[in-house]
Motif scaffolding. Sequence first.
Motif, PDB file in Angstrom:
ATOM      1  N   ILE A  31      -4.662  59.479  12.099  1.00 20.06           N
ATOM      2  CA  ILE A  31      -4.945  58.253  12.861  1.00 20.06           C
ATOM      3  C   ILE A  31      -5.594  57.208  11.961  1.00 20.06           C
ATOM      4  N   TYR A  32      -6.529  57.704  11.177  1.00 18.21           N
ATOM      5  CA  TYR A  32      -7.261  56.835  10.272  1.00 18.21           C
ATOM      6  C   TYR A  32      -6.319  56.163   9.267  1.00 18.21           C
ATOM      7  N   THR A  34      -3.098  55.563   9.649  1.00 16.70           N
ATOM      8  CA  THR A  34      -2.271  54.527  10.272  1.00 16.70           C
ATOM      9  C   THR A  34      -3.052  53.235  10.398  1.00 16.70           C
ATOM     10  N   LEU A  35      -4.362  53.394  10.643  1.00 21.10           N
ATOM     11  CA  LEU A  35      -5.215  52.204  10.691  1.00 21.10           C
ATOM     12  C   LEU A  35      -5.165  51.452   9.360  1.00 21.10           C
ATOM     13  N   ILE A  36      -5.397  52.188   8.285  1.00 19.24           N
ATOM     14  CA  ILE A  36      -5.384  51.576   6.958  1.00 19.24           C
ATOM     15  C   ILE A  36      -4.013  50.964   6.665  1.00 19.24           C
ATOM     16  N   ASN A  38      -1.633  49.871   8.729  1.00 25.92           N
ATOM     17  CA  ASN A  38      -1.384  48.646   9.490  1.00 25.92           C
ATOM     18  C   ASN A  38      -2.203  47.473   8.975  1.00 25.92           C
ATOM     19  N   LEU A  39      -3.449  47.775   8.650  1.00 25.93           N
ATOM     20  CA  LEU A  39      -4.326  46.712   8.154  1.00 25.93           C
ATOM     21  C   LEU A  39      -3.780  46.098   6.871  1.00 25.93           C
TER      22      LEU A  39
ATOM     23  N   ARG B 197     -16.321  57.049  12.525  1.00 25.70           N
ATOM     24  CA  ARG B 197     -15.670  56.292  11.461  1.00 25.70           C
ATOM     25  C   ARG B 197     -14.836  55.140  12.012  1.00 25.70           C
ATOM     26  N   PHE B 198     -14.325  55.324  13.233  1.00 25.09           N
ATOM     27  CA  PHE B 198     -13.442  54.291  13.790  1.00 25.09           C
ATOM     28  C   PHE B 198     -14.176  52.985  14.057  1.00 25.09           C
ATOM     29  N   TYR B 201     -13.582  49.943  11.988  1.00 22.76           N
ATOM     30  CA  TYR B 201     -12.331  49.192  12.100  1.00 22.76           C
ATOM     31  C   TYR B 201     -12.299  48.292  13.322  1.00 22.76           C
ATOM     32  N   ILE B 208      -2.952  43.255  14.404  1.00 28.67           N
ATOM     33  CA  ILE B 208      -2.270  43.823  13.240  1.00 28.67           C
ATOM     34  C   ILE B 208      -1.489  45.084  13.604  1.00 28.67           C
ATOM     35  N   PHE B 209      -1.754  45.657  14.754  1.00 26.92           N
ATOM     36  CA  PHE B 209      -1.035  46.866  15.147  1.00 26.92           C
ATOM     37  C   PHE B 209       0.187  46.503  15.971  1.00 26.92           C
ATOM     38  N   PHE B 213       0.730  52.232  18.179  1.00 22.32           N
ATOM     39  CA  PHE B 213      -0.653  52.227  17.735  1.00 22.32           C
ATOM     40  C   PHE B 213      -1.496  51.191  18.465  1.00 22.32           C
ATOM     41  N   PHE B 217      -4.978  52.346  20.111  1.00 21.24           N
ATOM     42  CA  PHE B 217      -6.277  51.731  19.848  1.00 21.24           C
ATOM     43  C   PHE B 217      -6.755  50.830  20.983  1.00 21.24           C
TER      44      PHE B 217
END
Lengths: 267, 274
Positions: A31-32, A34-36, A38-39, B197-198, B201, B208-209, B213, B217
């Motif tokens: 999950i983490y 995919t965050l990176i 996409n960013l 950790r989330f 973000y 951006i998603f 996703f 989110f």
Amino acid sequence: MRKYSALTRAGIMQELQFRLGTFATIFGNLIYLTLIYNLWKAIYASAGTEVVNGMTFSDTIIYLVLATALFNFLEMFIVWDMSRSIQSGAIVLDLLKPLKYRRLKFFEYFGRNVMTFFTTFLPTFIIVFFITKGAIKIGLNIIFFMISVVLALMVNFYIEMFVATICLHTESTWGINIVKESIVLLFSGATIPLVFFPEKFRIVVECMPFRCIYDTPLNILLQKPGYTMDTGLWTMLGMQVVWCAGLSVVSRMFWDISVKRITVNGG
Amino acid sequence: MSETMELRAKRGLAFYARIYRKVLAQDLKSKMSYRADFIISTFGMIMTNAVGFISFYILFQNFPSINGWNYYEMLFFYGFSLIALTPLQCLFDNNWSLRYAVESGDFIKYCFRPINVFFYFISEVFDVKGLGQLAFGIMVLVYAWIHLAIPVTVITMVQLVLLLITASLFMIAIMNFAAATCFWIQRSGYVMVLMFRFKDYAKYPASIFDGLFKIIFTFVIPIAFIAYYPALVILRPDEIPLLSYLSPALGMLFFYLSYKFWMLGARKYNGTGS
């Protein structure tokens, strides 16, 4: 040597026991990541050019994803473990053993690191390798990368050990640990690759030992200019060795001075 | 026992406010006796925020805009998220010790008081160093606000406060869920570490998603509600999406669900037998 290999084995066993935790870590990382992904996709889309500071989108992703994987792989909780054993008094039992304390800890953690290499780093690496379709060249660089990672592991250990030694002087573990974590993550390139740093700032950061942990091994893997066999690979590896030796001496001296004035409550 | 059970149902907000004040005073007194710890922790808090800001700044040195959002708008999200994360840091920090209390059996002491277990457990710790984050967040937000020349009216101020309070509920709820897993799974610390950790973000725009996703989110791990959706109300008043309007209600709902989940675990808890 036999006693230390026994410690390494114990570390491996301990790590194997928490399989659920490993699964959760892998799942969370996905999950983490995919965050990176996409960013940075959005960031590169806004930039308008393919290459920024010599890094393409897939370079940056490989760099950051593997930095995260390395982070999971190298992660040590020496600071927490040690402060807890100081507060409970259990540290006395380890100090009394006919083994060097720092070496004892190193091999305990080494066992865990061997395990986490196979459970978290290797799967991530394989996934990244196939997703980026050949952006990672497979050759001698893999061997140098492995050497560099072992050196990174040692540099990381000495930094951890140095910070953990501070805990012999104060009980403020949380504060000490968070300072260490934020400094290491920024200056090692784990959050943003070091090439993106402004010129002057980067020169300062490159003089610090933190880059040896993530930036050096990853650049060797990606074969960036300055990190290939023809252009300074040996300098980079040499720098890691020098930092390794230097930090080892410093953290050892600090430990020797500090352990004399340890006060343990009961135990 | 039955008498106290009845009392529990009738206790109102004033009663809990009075108790909270007393518990808080005790906690602060005991913290003050470790002055060095307080100073080092506060320094640590400032360091993490400073480092976060530096990374942000470095990023924008290389890329002047991200997904159509300029530097100051991104700073606005950033400051907003820091403020919205403060209540979690200050008021709900004791969730981090929940798993130790449950494993050692100490948790049983919270079950024997005639007050709400969740309230009693959470109220025990107030984390002062979180206030450093609040100050940092306010500075960033004000700086961005001035540069974006957003009008300061009674309406925007009321909106801001209301949105910040409800936005803070999302991360609190996520951590409640994460902490409460320890009632069922042994050594579940990694769930909390992972979820925590989330929060880093939350400062990036959810635009951006795409596809799956965005849904994840927004509804599963709702970090998009910590800053992005609520901040849109102030940043883009002409085109506010429906989710921004819904965010206060969703925040309360999400918090309520996490509270129920937490209490479900607490009710299941039997102690360790010692």
